[in-house]
Motif scaffolding. Structure first.
Motif, short mmCIF file in Angstrom:
data_model
loop_
_atom_site.label_atom_id
_atom_site.label_comp_id
_atom_site.label_asym_id
_atom_site.label_seq_id
_atom_site.Cartn_x
_atom_site.Cartn_y
_atom_site.Cartn_z
N PHE A 63 0.70 -0.93 0.09
CA PHE A 63 0.10 0.10 0.12
C PHE A 63 0.86 1.15 0.09
CE2 PHE A 63 -2.11 3.37 2.51
CZ PHE A 63 -3.30 3.65 1.85
N ALA A 64 1.86 1.35 0.82
CA ALA A 64 2.89 2.45 0.87
C ALA A 64 3.52 2.55 -0.29
CB ALA A 64 3.94 2.16 1.79
N ARG A 65 3.71 1.62 -1.28
CA ARG A 65 4.45 1.88 -2.58
C ARG A 65 3.68 2.18 -3.66
NH1 ARG A 65 6.90 -3.31 -0.80
NH2 ARG A 65 5.58 -4.15 -2.45
N SER A 66 2.39 1.76 -3.73
CA SER A 66 1.42 2.07 -4.75
C SER A 66 0.14 2.73 -4.52
CB SER A 66 1.05 0.34 -5.02
OG SER A 66 0.13 -0.32 -4.21
N ASP A 67 -0.16 3.01 -2.95
CA ASP A 67 -1.52 3.75 -2.80
C ASP A 67 -2.59 2.84 -3.01
OD1 ASP A 67 -2.48 5.75 -1.06
OD2 ASP A 67 -2.77 7.08 -2.98
N ARG A 68 -2.50 1.53 -2.89
CA ARG A 68 -3.65 0.67 -3.17
C ARG A 68 -3.43 -0.62 -2.54
NH1 ARG A 68 -3.36 0.27 -10.13
NH2 ARG A 68 -3.74 2.28 -10.35
N PHE A 69 -4.63 -1.15 -2.04
CA PHE A 69 -4.61 -2.29 -1.27
C PHE A 69 -4.50 -3.48 -1.76
CE2 PHE A 69 -7.25 0.91 1.17
CZ PHE A 69 -6.62 1.23 2.27
N TYR A 70 -3.62 -4.25 -1.63
CA TYR A 70 -3.55 -5.68 -2.00
C TYR A 70 -3.40 -6.76 -0.68
CZ TYR A 70 -1.76 -3.76 -6.45
OH TYR A 70 -1.78 -3.10 -7.71
N ILE A 71 -3.93 -7.72 -1.29
CA ILE A 71 -4.08 -8.98 -0.12
C ILE A 71 -3.00 -10.07 -0.59
CG2 ILE A 71 -5.51 -11.17 0.41
CD1 ILE A 71 -6.56 -8.42 1.55
N LYS A 72 -2.32 -10.53 0.39
CA LYS A 72 -1.29 -11.64 0.35
C LYS A 72 -2.26 -12.71 0.12
CE LYS A 72 2.71 -10.09 2.42
NZ LYS A 72 4.01 -10.33 3.46
N GLU A 73 -1.82 -13.77 -0.86
CA GLU A 73 -2.33 -14.88 -0.88
C GLU A 73 -1.04 -16.04 -0.61
OE1 GLU A 73 -4.80 -15.79 -4.35
OE2 GLU A 73 -6.41 -14.98 -2.95
N PHE A 74 -1.40 -17.12 -0.05
CA PHE A 74 -0.52 -18.27 0.25
C PHE A 74 -1.16 -19.48 -0.22
CE2 PHE A 74 0.01 -15.01 3.25
CZ PHE A 74 1.29 -14.66 3.39
N GLU A 75 -0.35 -20.62 -0.36
CA GLU A 75 -0.49 -21.87 -0.70
C GLU A 75 -1.29 -22.44 0.26
OE1 GLU A 75 -0.34 -22.90 -3.90
OE2 GLU A 75 1.58 -22.02 -4.71
N ALA A 76 -2.44 -23.15 -0.19
CA ALA A 76 -3.26 -23.97 0.59
C ALA A 76 -2.63 -25.40 0.75
CB ALA A 76 -4.57 -23.94 0.47
N ASP A 77 -2.42 -26.03 1.97
CA ASP A 77 -1.80 -27.33 2.03
C ASP A 77 -3.23 -28.23 1.96
OD1 ASP A 77 0.72 -26.38 2.13
OD2 ASP A 77 0.66 -26.08 4.32
N THR A 78 -2.73 -29.56 1.43
CA THR A 78 -3.87 -30.55 1.53
C THR A 78 -3.07 -32.09 1.58
OG1 THR A 78 -5.69 -31.44 -0.03
CG2 THR A 78 -3.55 -30.73 -0.98
N ASN A 79 -3.77 -32.96 1.22
CA ASN A 79 -3.16 -34.35 1.72
C ASN A 79 -3.04 -34.86 0.16
OD1 ASN A 79 -6.01 -34.85 1.34
ND2 ASN A 79 -5.74 -36.79 1.99
N LEU A 80 -2.12 -35.96 0.05
CA LEU A 80 -1.91 -36.61 -0.86
C LEU A 80 -2.53 -37.87 -1.13
CD1 LEU A 80 -0.03 -36.87 -3.58
CD2 LEU A 80 1.74 -37.70 -2.13
N ARG A 81 -3.01 -38.36 -2.17
CA ARG A 81 -3.51 -39.72 -2.60
C ARG A 81 -2.24 -40.21 -3.60
NH1 ARG A 81 -8.43 -37.06 -2.48
NH2 ARG A 81 -10.04 -37.73 -1.34
N ALA A 82 -1.95 -41.50 -3.21
CA ALA A 82 -0.64 -42.10 -4.36
C ALA A 82 -1.45 -43.67 -4.67
CB ALA A 82 0.49 -42.37 -3.37
N TYR A 83 -1.54 -43.76 -5.91
CA TYR A 83 -1.84 -45.26 -6.48
C TYR A 83 -0.50 -45.87 -6.98
CZ TYR A 83 -6.53 -43.29 -6.56
OH TYR A 83 -7.72 -42.96 -6.24
N PHE A 84 -0.27 -46.99 -6.42
CA PHE A 84 0.96 -47.60 -6.79
C PHE A 84 0.52 -48.59 -7.98
CE2 PHE A 84 2.00 -46.01 -3.08
CZ PHE A 84 3.41 -45.88 -3.03
N VAL A 85 0.70 -48.69 -9.12
CA VAL A 85 0.55 -49.54 -10.10
C VAL A 85 1.75 -50.46 -10.50
CG1 VAL A 85 -0.22 -49.66 -12.36
CG2 VAL A 85 -0.90 -47.73 -11.36
N VAL A 86 1.52 -51.99 -9.97
CA VAL A 86 2.51 -52.70 -10.14
C VAL A 86 2.10 -53.89 -11.33
CG1 VAL A 86 3.73 -54.58 -8.82
CG2 VAL A 86 2.92 -52.50 -7.77
#
Length: 293
Positions: A63-86
């Motif tokens: 805001f101080a640099r641009s005189d505009r309001f900006y929102i910080k976005e972050f990576e959301a974390d989630t769980n992993l599914r793994a399929y082993f194809v043998v």
């Protein structure tokens, strides 16, 4: 107790997480990147403020640099599914000397990675195929899931012709959410058809890892007298003088390996070519380390 599970090795590898290389979509909070935005600690991007946004996420320096309001976005974390194809086709039962058969090596890798996944709160499942998929265990994070996977791996009896390509197309269609698909096979199939199956998985936004298992004798072709060669998938035989065909064999093998690796890279797969006399702890350690962000 299954002989393909080494608890000391698992204890040593437990310090290394198994991470996805791309954003995942899961049903519970986890440690892997999601395509959705959230409020974890890893910064993703800025976007303009709109009424209703959480003002605590305003970036006042921006805001101080641009005189505009900006929102910080972050990576959301989630769980992993793994399929082993043998792959459990007949050729996976081959071993020369005192090394593991290819199926035994596949058991070690699939069991170890399944354990590490469930231990870190992610889900592991198993698909086994020869001429068709004949076993499917849907992914789960439960402790009992590991015993189910271990028992199923221990009961595998490789036989028949490979149906890996068809199995991969089936897996690509059945998995509705993006996942880690780990393929364990000697890849004795047409490279063009394999490439199409890998592209199908890529199109469905799956993270693909391939462990291409080969025996040292298949690489070196070190024979000093005539041999009768038997195809372990269709039982056909061929009597040949190795010294007369060794150059042609190596040329054909190198062409095949080059095509397979190129198809894997075209699909952005994590490709590991493994000879079954290699130390599988080192293979797994390198695999996990190379996936760390």
């Amino acid at each position: 107790m299954h002989d393909f599970i080494d608890h000391n090795l698992l204890a040593r590898l437990s310090a290394l997480p198994l991470e996805s290389r791309q954003a995942m979509i899961g049903s519970v909070a986890g440690k892997h990147r999601s395509p959705h935005r959230g409020s974890s600690v890893e910064f993703a991007e800025y976007r303009k403020y709109v009424p209703g946004d959480d003002t605590r996420r305003l970036d006042w320096k921006a805001f101080a640099r641009s005189d505009r309001f900006y929102i910080k976005e972050f990576e959301a974390d989630t769980n992993l599914r793994a399929y082993f194809v043998v792959d459990s086709s007949g050729s996976m039962n081959f071993a020369s000397g005192e090394t593991d058969t290819k199926i035994q090596y596949a058991r070690r890798i699939a069991a170890s990675l399944s354990y590490l996944l469930v231990k870190q709160g992610d889900a592991a499942g198993l698909s086994v195929c020869n001429d068709k998929i004949h076993l499917e265990i849907p992914p789960s994070r439960s402790a009992s899931q590991l015993q189910h996977i271990f028992n199923s791996l221990g009961e595998l009896e490789p036989k028949g012709e490979t149906g890996l390509v068809e199995a991969l197309h089936t897996v690509a269609e059945k998995i509705k959410q993006r996942a880690l698909v780990v393929i364990l096979s000697d890849l004795f199939c047409d490279p063009e058809e394999l490439g199409d199956a890998l592209q199908h998985l890529r199109y469905r936004k799956h993270d693909i890892a391939i462990f291409h298992l080969l025996d040292r004798q298949e690489i070196d072709f070190a024979f000093d007298r005539p041999h009768r060669f038997v195809d372990l998938e269709d039982n056909s035989t061929l009597v040949a003088e190795p010294n007369l065909i060794v150059d042609e064999y190596h040329a054909a093998l190198n062409e095949y390996l080059t095509k397979v690796e190129a198809k894997a890279h075209d699909a952005q797969a994590d490709y590991q070519r493994i000879v079954t006399d290699q130390d599988y702890e080192a293979i797994l350690s390198d695999f996990l380390t190379n996936r760390l962000r």
